[in-house]
Motif scaffolding. Structure first.
Motif, PDB file in Angstrom:
ATOM      1  N   VAL A   1      30.235  21.445  25.568  1.00  0.00           N
ATOM      2  CA  VAL A   1      30.287  20.760  26.853  1.00  0.00           C
ATOM      3  C   VAL A   1      28.928  20.888  27.535  1.00  0.00           C
ATOM      4  CG1 VAL A   1      31.485  20.492  29.043  1.00  0.00           C
ATOM      5  CG2 VAL A   1      32.715  21.396  27.062  1.00  0.00           C
ATOM      6  N   TYR A   2      28.390  19.747  27.932  1.00  0.00           N
ATOM      7  CA  TYR A   2      27.101  19.702  28.618  1.00  0.00           C
ATOM      8  C   TYR A   2      27.296  19.208  30.043  1.00  0.00           C
ATOM      9  CZ  TYR A   2      25.489  19.898  23.778  1.00  0.00           C
ATOM     10  OH  TYR A   2      25.293  20.264  22.460  1.00  0.00           O
ATOM     11  N   LEU A   3      26.441  19.668  30.949  1.00  0.00           N
ATOM     12  CA  LEU A   3      26.480  19.187  32.317  1.00  0.00           C
ATOM     13  C   LEU A   3      25.693  17.874  32.408  1.00  0.00           C
ATOM     14  CD1 LEU A   3      27.946  20.546  34.656  1.00  0.00           C
ATOM     15  CD2 LEU A   3      25.749  21.378  35.484  1.00  0.00           C
ATOM     16  N   LEU A   4      26.030  17.026  33.364  1.00  0.00           N
ATOM     17  CA  LEU A   4      25.385  15.717  33.458  1.00  0.00           C
ATOM     18  C   LEU A   4      23.904  15.806  33.787  1.00  0.00           C
ATOM     19  CD1 LEU A   4      26.123  13.857  36.814  1.00  0.00           C
ATOM     20  CD2 LEU A   4      26.355  16.337  36.555  1.00  0.00           C
ATOM     21  N   ASP A   5      23.421  16.959  34.240  1.00  0.00           N
ATOM     22  CA  ASP A   5      22.054  17.041  34.737  1.00  0.00           C
ATOM     23  C   ASP A   5      21.488  18.433  34.492  1.00  0.00           C
ATOM     24  OD1 ASP A   5      19.947  15.722  36.659  1.00  0.00           O
ATOM     25  OD2 ASP A   5      20.320  17.710  37.516  1.00  0.00           O
ATOM     26  N   THR A   6      20.304  18.495  33.888  1.00  0.00           N
ATOM     27  CA  THR A   6      19.716  19.806  33.574  1.00  0.00           C
ATOM     28  C   THR A   6      19.304  20.561  34.825  1.00  0.00           C
ATOM     29  OG1 THR A   6      17.529  18.787  33.280  1.00  0.00           O
ATOM     30  CG2 THR A   6      18.877  19.099  31.299  1.00  0.00           C
ATOM     31  N   GLY A   7      18.877  19.849  35.859  1.00  0.00           N
ATOM     32  CA  GLY A   7      18.501  20.532  37.093  1.00  0.00           C
ATOM     33  C   GLY A   7      19.682  21.243  37.715  1.00  0.00           C
ATOM     34  N   LEU A   8      20.841  20.577  37.739  1.00  0.00           N
ATOM     35  CA  LEU A   8      22.041  21.218  38.272  1.00  0.00           C
ATOM     36  C   LEU A   8      22.436  22.411  37.408  1.00  0.00           C
ATOM     37  CD1 LEU A   8      24.280  18.176  39.285  1.00  0.00           C
ATOM     38  CD2 LEU A   8      22.563  19.403  40.646  1.00  0.00           C
ATOM     39  N   LEU A   9      22.330  22.247  36.088  1.00  0.00           N
ATOM     40  CA  LEU A   9      22.635  23.348  35.184  1.00  0.00           C
ATOM     41  C   LEU A   9      21.736  24.532  35.468  1.00  0.00           C
ATOM     42  CD1 LEU A   9      24.040  24.521  32.648  1.00  0.00           C
ATOM     43  CD2 LEU A   9      22.295  23.365  31.269  1.00  0.00           C
ATOM     44  N   CYS A  10      20.462  24.274  35.627  1.00  0.00           N
ATOM     45  CA  CYS A  10      19.490  25.342  35.880  1.00  0.00           C
ATOM     46  C   CYS A  10      19.821  26.092  37.177  1.00  0.00           C
ATOM     47  CB  CYS A  10      18.095  24.720  35.972  1.00  0.00           C
ATOM     48  SG  CYS A  10      16.774  25.782  35.395  1.00  0.00           S
ATOM     49  N   SER A  11      20.249  25.346  38.190  1.00  0.00           N
ATOM     50  CA  SER A  11      20.539  25.956  39.487  1.00  0.00           C
ATOM     51  C   SER A  11      21.772  26.849  39.452  1.00  0.00           C
ATOM     52  CB  SER A  11      20.730  24.872  40.555  1.00  0.00           C
ATOM     53  OG  SER A  11      21.962  24.185  40.381  1.00  0.00           O
ATOM     54  N   LEU A  12      22.611  26.694  38.429  1.00  0.00           N
ATOM     55  CA  LEU A  12      23.837  27.481  38.328  1.00  0.00           C
ATOM     56  C   LEU A  12      23.610  28.826  37.642  1.00  0.00           C
ATOM     57  CD1 LEU A  12      26.346  24.638  37.385  1.00  0.00           C
ATOM     58  CD2 LEU A  12      26.175  25.843  39.570  1.00  0.00           C
ATOM     59  N   TRP A  13      22.451  29.000  37.022  1.00  0.00           N
ATOM     60  CA  TRP A  13      22.123  30.292  36.421  1.00  0.00           C
ATOM     61  C   TRP A  13      21.420  31.179  37.433  1.00  0.00           C
ATOM     62  CZ3 TRP A  13      20.163  26.968  31.910  1.00  0.00           C
ATOM     63  CH2 TRP A  13      21.155  26.891  30.907  1.00  0.00           C
TER      64      TRP A  13
ATOM     65  N   THR B   1      17.168  22.657  26.832  1.00  0.00           N
ATOM     66  CA  THR B   1      16.629  21.602  25.972  1.00  0.00           C
ATOM     67  C   THR B   1      17.742  20.838  25.280  1.00  0.00           C
ATOM     68  OG1 THR B   1      16.328  23.223  24.192  1.00  0.00           O
ATOM     69  CG2 THR B   1      14.431  22.766  25.579  1.00  0.00           C
ATOM     70  N   GLU B   2      18.776  21.540  24.838  1.00  0.00           N
ATOM     71  CA  GLU B   2      19.888  20.855  24.173  1.00  0.00           C
ATOM     72  C   GLU B   2      20.666  19.997  25.165  1.00  0.00           C
ATOM     73  OE1 GLU B   2      23.748  22.070  21.481  1.00  0.00           O
ATOM     74  OE2 GLU B   2      21.839  23.097  21.093  1.00  0.00           O
ATOM     75  N   ASN B   3      20.852  20.516  26.396  1.00  0.00           N
ATOM     76  CA  ASN B   3      21.547  19.734  27.406  1.00  0.00           C
ATOM     77  C   ASN B   3      20.757  18.481  27.755  1.00  0.00           C
ATOM     78  OD1 ASN B   3      23.920  20.667  29.734  1.00  0.00           O
ATOM     79  ND2 ASN B   3      22.662  18.861  30.134  1.00  0.00           N
ATOM     80  N   PHE B   4      19.428  18.615  27.814  1.00  0.00           N
ATOM     81  CA  PHE B   4      18.567  17.457  28.079  1.00  0.00           C
ATOM     82  C   PHE B   4      18.774  16.368  27.042  1.00  0.00           C
ATOM     83  CE2 PHE B   4      14.588  15.448  26.660  1.00  0.00           C
ATOM     84  CZ  PHE B   4      14.314  14.646  27.756  1.00  0.00           C
ATOM     85  N   VAL B   5      18.790  16.751  25.778  1.00  0.00           N
ATOM     86  CA  VAL B   5      18.965  15.771  24.704  1.00  0.00           C
ATOM     87  C   VAL B   5      20.335  15.107  24.803  1.00  0.00           C
ATOM     88  CG1 VAL B   5      19.133  15.466  22.206  1.00  0.00           C
ATOM     89  CG2 VAL B   5      17.335  16.921  23.165  1.00  0.00           C
ATOM     90  N   ALA B   6      21.374  15.910  25.057  1.00  0.00           N
ATOM     91  CA  ALA B   6      22.720  15.356  25.180  1.00  0.00           C
ATOM     92  C   ALA B   6      22.787  14.323  26.298  1.00  0.00           C
ATOM     93  CB  ALA B   6      23.727  16.474  25.435  1.00  0.00           C
ATOM     94  N   ALA B   7      22.221  14.659  27.456  1.00  0.00           N
ATOM     95  CA  ALA B   7      22.277  13.752  28.603  1.00  0.00           C
ATOM     96  C   ALA B   7      21.491  12.470  28.347  1.00  0.00           C
ATOM     97  CB  ALA B   7      21.745  14.454  29.857  1.00  0.00           C
ATOM     98  N   GLU B   8      20.331  12.587  27.701  1.00  0.00           N
ATOM     99  CA  GLU B   8      19.540  11.386  27.391  1.00  0.00           C
ATOM    100  C   GLU B   8      20.286  10.490  26.410  1.00  0.00           C
ATOM    101  OE1 GLU B   8      16.528  10.127  28.397  1.00  0.00           O
ATOM    102  OE2 GLU B   8      16.398  11.659  29.962  1.00  0.00           O
ATOM    103  N   LEU B   9      20.936  11.078  25.423  1.00  0.00           N
ATOM    104  CA  LEU B   9      21.691  10.283  24.456  1.00  0.00           C
ATOM    105  C   LEU B   9      22.835   9.532  25.147  1.00  0.00           C
ATOM    106  CD1 LEU B   9      21.867  12.729  21.403  1.00  0.00           C
ATOM    107  CD2 LEU B   9      20.496  10.638  21.585  1.00  0.00           C
ATOM    108  N   VAL B  10      23.534  10.208  26.052  1.00  0.00           N
ATOM    109  CA  VAL B  10      24.617   9.557  26.787  1.00  0.00           C
ATOM    110  C   VAL B  10      24.072   8.401  27.621  1.00  0.00           C
ATOM    111  CG1 VAL B  10      26.302   9.851  28.650  1.00  0.00           C
ATOM    112  CG2 VAL B  10      26.132  11.562  26.833  1.00  0.00           C
ATOM    113  N   ARG B  11      22.949   8.619  28.300  1.00  0.00           N
ATOM    114  CA  ARG B  11      22.357   7.571  29.128  1.00  0.00           C
ATOM    115  C   ARG B  11      21.952   6.352  28.298  1.00  0.00           C
ATOM    116  NH1 ARG B  11      22.398  11.931  31.702  1.00  0.00           N
ATOM    117  NH2 ARG B  11      21.580  12.499  33.732  1.00  0.00           N
TER     118      ARG B  11
END
Length: 433
Positions: A308-320, A341-351
């Motif tokens: 499961v990936y979050l829709l946005d890496t910035g939001l993910l980063c802020s949760l750590w 980095t993996e979340n970034f790739v996942a989100a770009e692929l979805v977009r």
């Protein structure tokens, strides 16, 4: 601050080809839906009528009882909305999930044909269980996401010629010149910690205090938690637990989401509705396991095994916790087992319209992403460390199953390089696949 967004072209296509139908723009909160509609209206219409059903709940009364076009427009006009000028007016129903009757009325309003209609809302597909009749045949739909990396570059002021140069080099499998590559990697690291939520990007670009950027990110994640409390009904406790677990689950080495980590009796049967809720809300992206390199991937997937990936890496980063943002900006993109980095790739692929699958057969030879390109399978491995040429699983797969694979890509911090069957590309290259 208004940003150039790719979805503008999709709205323009609707306007030129399908504006006899209403347009529904769906997506998570805070991705810029309202802003883009206002911008489009300013550019293309003489009159713009905006109705936000959360800010002005009294507007729902216009859709009570009879919902024929004349009655609805007359009621809205009496409530102070307008002017309604035939052929020159865009009517915008914002947060339409708060007024299911308005969604039902879209059929009659679009069929009437005097005005154009755009709807937008969050949590679509969840909150419409009370809609008495969907406007099938009278509504086009598009999905909006946070800014992708290319849109972030536009916001940073990178000109189209530079971006086109990078695209051509990647397409030709030629190295990007060292200076450009270094700057692109710098912007990439910024994007990892800032993300693509428009308000956050605007704050980052206009305020030198990065704490304010983080504050804006936390406001958004808090609003998502409030949405869970407001809309998730009986699922709210499990949905919150699931949402809050995403950062820690991604920070593990293997990154697979383990439901038993949430509670001893955790199972897909117990959490399926909560998982679907978060997916429908646009907050989380699911990548399901497939045990075959054949297509269609769905035929071989195991929906009990997933990441499961979050829709946005910035939001993910802020949760750590901790100063992760500073570490990433300074070059350490491998923090938390390369989760960013993996979340970034996942989100770009979805977009870019891809569905997400990862390969793992009996816990051997795990591959990060499998995507379909035309009729062929492409493997994408994500490597955040400096030892990106070490990829035992990929090498083993290529040695034994290469006939079913068209391309094998390793996304890494290095430049473009071809080594046998493997194409090494910079991490930012996924934005231009």
């Amino acid at each position: 601050m208004i940003f150039k967004r790719k979805i503008y072209n999709k709205i323009e296509y609707w306007y030129k080809n399908n504006h006899n139908e209403a347009l529904l723009i769906k997506g998570a909160r805070q991705v810029g839906k309202t802003t883009i509609v206002r911008e489009f209206a300013r550019d293309n219409y003489n009159n713009f009528v905006e109705i936000n059903f959360e800010q002005t709940p009294d507007a729902k009364q216009a859709f009570a009882g009879s919902r024929d076009a004349n009655t609805v427009i007359q009621r809205l006009s009496l409530m102070g909305y307008g002017p309604f000028v035939p052929g020159k007016t865009l009517v915008f129903f914002d947060e339409i999930q708060s007024c299911p009757n308005a969604r039902t009325a879209i059929k009659f309003l679009a069929e009437d044909g005097r005005f154009d209609y755009i709807e937008s809302g969050s949590l679509l597909g969840i909150n419409y269980k009370d809609v008495s009749s969907y406007p099938v045949g009278f509504e086009s739909q598009i999905e909006m996401y946070p800014l992708d990396f290319e849109e972030f570059l536009w916001a940073k002021g990178v000109d189209e010629n530079t971006i086109d140069y990078v695209k051509r080099a990647l397409s030709a499998q030629e190295s990007v010149d060292d200076f450009t590559h270094a700057i692109m990697m710098k912007y990439y690291r910024e994007f990892l910690v800032v993300g693509g939520m428009p308000k956050v990007v605007s704050t980052f670009l206009s305020n030198s205090d990065f704490n304010e950027t983080i504050r804006q990110q936390k406001i958004i994640t808090d609003s998502y938690r409030l949405d869970i409390s407001k809309y998730a009904d009986t699922q709210k406790t499990k949905a919150k637990r699931f949402f809050d677990a995403i950062p820690s689950q991604l920070a593990k080495e293997r990154k697979r989401f383990i439901l038993s980590d949430l509670e001893a009796s955790g199972s897909m049967q117990k959490y399926e509705d909560s998982a679907q809720w978060l997916s429908d809300a646009g907050v989380a992206y699911f990548s399901f396991n497939t045990h075959s390199l054949q297509m269609p991937f769905e035929q071989y997937e195991n929906r009990n095994l997933f990441k499961v990936y979050l829709l946005d890496t910035g939001l993910l980063c802020s949760l750590w916790s901790g100063a992760i943002q500073w570490e990433v900006m300074q070059g350490d993109i491998s923090v938390n087992e390369g989760a960013l980095t993996e979340n970034f790739v996942a989100a770009e692929l979805v977009r870019h319209g891809y569905t997400l699958h990862y390969y793992d057969h009996k816990s051997r030879n795990e591959l990060d992403f499998l995507i379909r390109e035309k009729k062929f399978v492409t493997i994408i491995e994500v490597k955040s460390g400096s030892d990106y040429r070490k990829h035992a699983s990929l090498s083993n797969i290529l040695e034994n199953s290469s006939d079913s694979i068209e391309r094998s890509i390793v996304l890494c911090r290095g430049n473009v390089e071809k080594a046998g069957e493997i194409l090494y590309l910079p991490l930012y290259a996924v934005a231009f696949l």
